[in-house]
Design a protein around this motif. Structure first.
Motif, short mmCIF file in Angstrom:
data_model
loop_
_atom_site.label_atom_id
_atom_site.label_comp_id
_atom_site.label_asym_id
_atom_site.label_seq_id
_atom_site.Cartn_x
_atom_site.Cartn_y
_atom_site.Cartn_z
N ASN A 32 6.91 5.40 -9.38
CA ASN A 32 6.88 5.54 -7.93
C ASN A 32 5.50 5.22 -7.37
O ASN A 32 5.38 4.57 -6.33
N LEU A 64 5.02 1.46 -7.26
CA LEU A 64 5.81 0.84 -6.18
C LEU A 64 5.17 1.07 -4.81
O LEU A 64 5.19 0.18 -3.95
N LEU A 114 2.63 -1.44 -3.78
CA LEU A 114 3.17 -2.73 -3.36
C LEU A 114 3.45 -2.81 -1.87
O LEU A 114 3.62 -3.90 -1.32
N LEU A 115 3.51 -1.66 -1.19
CA LEU A 115 3.74 -1.67 0.25
C LEU A 115 2.58 -2.29 1.02
O LEU A 115 2.72 -2.65 2.18
N LEU A 160 11.49 -8.17 1.49
CA LEU A 160 10.93 -7.73 0.22
C LEU A 160 10.34 -6.33 0.33
O LEU A 160 10.52 -5.49 -0.56
N ILE A 161 9.65 -6.06 1.44
CA ILE A 161 9.09 -4.74 1.65
C ILE A 161 10.19 -3.68 1.73
O ILE A 161 10.07 -2.59 1.17
N ILE A 187 11.40 -2.87 -1.69
CA ILE A 187 10.45 -1.98 -2.36
C ILE A 187 10.63 -0.54 -1.86
O ILE A 187 10.65 0.41 -2.64
N ALA A 203 13.62 1.03 -3.48
CA ALA A 203 13.35 1.54 -4.83
C ALA A 203 12.53 2.83 -4.79
O ALA A 203 12.78 3.78 -5.54
N ILE A 204 11.54 2.88 -3.90
CA ILE A 204 10.68 4.07 -3.79
C ILE A 204 11.52 5.29 -3.43
O ILE A 204 11.37 6.36 -4.02
#
Length: 479
Positions: free
Chosen positions: A367, A370, A373-374, A382-383, A386, A389-390
């Motif tokens: 977590n 991830l 990656l924001l 894509l954001i 992400i 998934a978070i």
């Protein structure tokens, strides 16, 4: 400590005596637990609805009232203050008075002040009502306590994730109801009234809701414990073990903070408090910033170019603009809210396969990575993936925290143990309104770095938990 009894708790038992764990394991997982799961889960919907409303209510209000930039944070803060106070108060009372009484009072509080929120004349009266709703919401977690205490050993982890499906269901329902009402009726008052109703379903079904047999056991209500265990077995079509229920009278007082910090539990307690704080910081932060990504596609302060608002004559730096949600925004909110479901499904299957500590630690590390990656400047889609998934990981992390807290503490201070973990979880509320509603606009990298660093450190804390609770019997008293 425990009183003298025959036979002594923890001694080698002959076939004519059995423990609460023996009875529940023999009765198995069946109709009784499913009915209890449904009733407790409906109650828990109230918490997920409240967290969702924290993220969007101020934006709905801004199109009706003139709000200063600080007022959304004040509204969030009032809810969190109510929840923080409620956890320590109601958690202790649940160990002393019983889980069912506290749950009932909490549901009445949520229903009453939730409906009152729809009729308030001003922002400040709304903030007061939401604080009381938060206080009541803190008590509905007793449903999780009761569910866990009636669950056979081999199903405790899995059942904890079954329970969490209702959190996701509540968020999805809140999004859909908000969509219908705010698009077609445009009334936040009607929205608050409708979303206050789930507790009513549980209140009218309380005759089917049992008190915890384990609570009866440690509060010297031996006959009641036997009666409710017989009901569990009968409902599931099974028999209790032969013999007599082991009779134990605990000497220690129930529901005390002192027991959490005793030598045996001190390290576990402190680590669980930090895990609660870090996971709440992330889950609240992510839930609140999700609408920002949905509306703007990136972090930072958005330009207000094409919105209609009654606040157009006010300075954008002083007043919250009216950014009305579109159909597309609600669709994005809907699938983002559903992001928690895949994570819950995955962890449901592995909950009884892997150890609690390993699963929790690895999830925290994933977590944290991830979250970093924001900060990428890339496509909005894509954001959002992400973020998807978070949210899947963080909801699983929070539920694992709950499961471990339920399993590690004995019945005499199980509710207060969970309550104080939630109390420290709510301490995140003292910083999250600033992080997710102020800092995220002016210093987005620092805000995301704080969230990521907190959960990465939680991964280390999880690895150092002294106890592995997977497959262990639940204790009734401290030994």
């Amino acid at each position: 400590m425990m009183s003298e009894c025959t036979p002594e708790y923890g001694a080698d038992l002959t076939a004519k005596y059995y423990t609460v764990d023996d009875a529940i394991n023999k009765a198995g997982y069946g109709k009784f637990q499913i009915r209890l799961l449904l009733l407790s889960g409906i109650a828990w919907i109230a918490e997920s609805v409240e967290i969702f409303m924290i993220s969007v209510l101020s934006q709905f209000l801004a199109c009706d009232w003139t709000l200063t930039r600080e007022q959304p944070a004040i509204l969030s803060f009032s809810v969190f203050i109510g929840m923080t106070t409620g956890y320590v108060t109601l958690g202790s009372l649940a160990d002393i008075l019983g889980r069912k009484k506290v749950l009932t009072a909490s549901l009445i509080t949520v229903l009453t002040f939730g409906l009152a929120s729809a009729f308030v004349p001003s922002f400040w009266s709304l903030a007061v009502c939401r604080a009381f709703v938060g206080f009541g919401v803190a008590g509905v977690t007793q449903g999780l306590t009761v569910c866990t205490e009636y669950c056979p050993t081999h199903m405790r982890g899995r059942n904890g994730f079954f329970f969490s499906y209702f959190w996701t269901l509540g968020t999805v329902v809140a999004v859909v109801v908000s969509w219908m009402i705010m698009i077609y009726v445009k009334s936040w008052r009607l929205l608050l009234a409708v979303l206050a109703l789930p507790p009513l379903l549980v209140l009218i079904s309380l005759k089917w809701y049992p008190e915890s047999a384990r609570y009866y056991f440690v509060s010297d209500q031996h006959e009641r414990a036997i009666e409710v265990l017989q009901e569990v077995a009968k409902t599931n079509g099974k028999d209790l073990p032969t013999g007599h229920l082991l009779h134990v009278v605990a000497e220690e007082k129930r529901g005390r903070l002192k027991e959490l910090l005793s030598k045996e539990y001190r390290v576990t307690t402190l680590l669980l408090w930090y895990l609660g704080f870090a996971s709440s910081l992330v889950i609240y932060g992510v839930v609140i910033i999700t609408p920002i990504f949905i509306q703007t596609g990136s972090l930072g302060r958005a330009e207000n170019n094409n919105q209609t608002s009654g606040n157009d004559t006010e300075s954008a730096s002083d007043v919250v603009p009216c950014l009305e949600f579109t159909q597309g925004n609600f669709i994005d909110l809907l699938w983002m809210s559903g992001a928690e479901l895949p994570g819950l499904l995955i962890f449901t299957f592995i909950a009884e396969k892997w150890g609690r500590k390993v699963t929790l630690s690895v999830s925290c590390f994933f977590n944290g990575a991830l979250l970093l990656l924001l900060m990428l400047r890339t496509y909005k889609t894509l954001i959002l993936i992400i973020l998807f998934a978070i949210r899947g990981f963080i909801i699983a992390i929070c539920r694992l925290n709950y499961i471990i807290s339920m399993e590690v503490y004995p019945t005499t201070f199980r509710s207060v143990g969970l309550a104080y973990q939630q109390f420290f979880s709510q301490l995140a509320s003292f910083v999250i309104p600033y992080v997710s509603q102020v800092l995220i606009f002016d210093h987005p990298s620092e805000a995301i770095g704080l969230l990521s660093g907190s959960i990465l450190l939680a991964g280390i804390a999880a690895a150092f938990l002294p106890f592995e609770t997977k497959g262990a019997n639940m204790k009734e008293i401290a030994k």
